[in-house]
Design an enzyme around this catalytic site. Structure first.
Site, PDB file in Angstrom:
ATOM      1  N   LYS A  94     -40.726  95.770 128.626  1.00  0.00           N
ATOM      2  CA  LYS A  94     -40.965  95.602 130.057  1.00  0.00           C
ATOM      3  C   LYS A  94     -41.106  96.989 130.690  1.00  0.00           C
ATOM      4  O   LYS A  94     -40.978  98.019 130.032  1.00  0.00           O
ATOM      5  CB  LYS A  94     -39.808  94.863 130.737  1.00  0.00           C
ATOM      6  CG  LYS A  94     -39.432  93.524 130.125  1.00  0.00           C
ATOM      7  CD  LYS A  94     -40.482  92.446 130.340  1.00  0.00           C
ATOM      8  CE  LYS A  94     -40.055  91.137 129.697  1.00  0.00           C
ATOM      9  NZ  LYS A  94     -41.112  90.088 129.790  1.00  0.00           N
ATOM     10  N   SER A  98     -46.519  88.804 128.897  1.00  0.00           N
ATOM     11  CA  SER A  98     -45.703  89.180 130.058  1.00  0.00           C
ATOM     12  C   SER A  98     -46.047  90.554 130.616  1.00  0.00           C
ATOM     13  O   SER A  98     -45.684  90.868 131.744  1.00  0.00           O
ATOM     14  CB  SER A  98     -44.218  89.140 129.697  1.00  0.00           C
ATOM     15  OG  SER A  98     -43.882  90.170 128.793  1.00  0.00           O
TER      16      SER A  98
END
Length: 250
Positions: free
Chosen positions: A105, A44
């Protein structure tokens, strides 16, 4: 066996135990208050972070919460010695929907920000973020053939610049609602925009409370190719990504 010899053996054993206990205490203090190792299990954050990267996260960057400690004991609420993250930081945090799971993230939205994706372009507070097309990312580890993926250089309003990947046009989260980040919360996104479950998915991640931040990703200390294992030392000459070791995370 003489008494002196027995005492010497007992003393040697006791010294070994003390050394091990001291080493464990030092390791626990370092892990809790300074640096904690993490490995990257998914794609990701490509290409900033790859599957198989091992990195150190600084625990002191944003202060300490209950999630800074092993087993996350509810010793206190909020944070102590708290310092808010900057836009663009790569952060490890505890998932709000499941506080036993860690995610990593990039901080995109700060408290009070309005965040929206329009035709694949990130907008912050109604303004499009600067984005320029650069050469393709060449994916060679996920399949038997090289795959070209569109790559962009994105620059946030505070000047932080990084690359993002665009796997497909008109991806599922290329057009979104406008998100308004609540007070004391942050909006997180993965750099691999079409392959990241992040704050755009309110039912799974959503807005991340300040108290759930664990630390800032600082440096990659080891890296092996996707599918290989760090303990397979006999494969290191071929599996280790030598060019990624000691790479600073930005």
């Amino acid at each position: 066996m003489s008494v002196t010899s027995t005492k010497r053996k007992e003393g040697g054993f006791g010294e070994t135990v003390r050394v091990i206990v001291h080493a464990l205490i030092i390791a626990l203090v370092i892990r809790t208050f300074l640096f904690q190792p993490f490995n990257i299990p998914s794609g990701s954050m490509k290409e900033t972070l790859l599957v198989g990267d091992y990195l150190f996260v600084s625990k002191y960057s944003y202060g300490y919460s209950q999630y800074s400690f092993p087993l996350s004991p509810p010793l206190f609420n909020g944070r102590i010695f708290g310092s808010p993250p900057d836009r663009g930081d790569v952060v490890v945090f505890r998932l709000p929907k499941d506080d036993s799971t860690d995610y990593i993230k990039r901080v995109i939205g700060l408290p009070g920000d309005r965040i929206q994706m329009i035709n694949g372009l990130l907008h912050i507070n109604g303004e499009p973020v600067k984005r320029e097309r650069i050469d393709d990312f060449i994916e060679t580890e996920e399949s038997d053939r090289a795959i070209r993926v569109k790559r962009w250089r994105e620059t946030l309003p505070n000047g932080v610049s990084y690359t993002t990947l665009d796997l497909q046009d008109n991806g599922f989260y290329d057009n979104t609602q406008e998100y308004v980040v609540p007070a004391d919360h942050y909006f997180m996104m993965g750099d691999n925009r079409d392959n990241s479950t992040d704050s755009r998915v309110l039912s799974q991640v959503g807005y991340v409370p300040f108290s759930h931040l664990i630390g800032r990703a600082q440096i990659i200390f080891f890296s092996v190719r996707e599918g290989d294992r760090a303990w397979q030392v006999w494969l290191w000459p071929w599996s280790v990504r030598w060019d990624r070791i000691f790479k600073i995370v930005r």
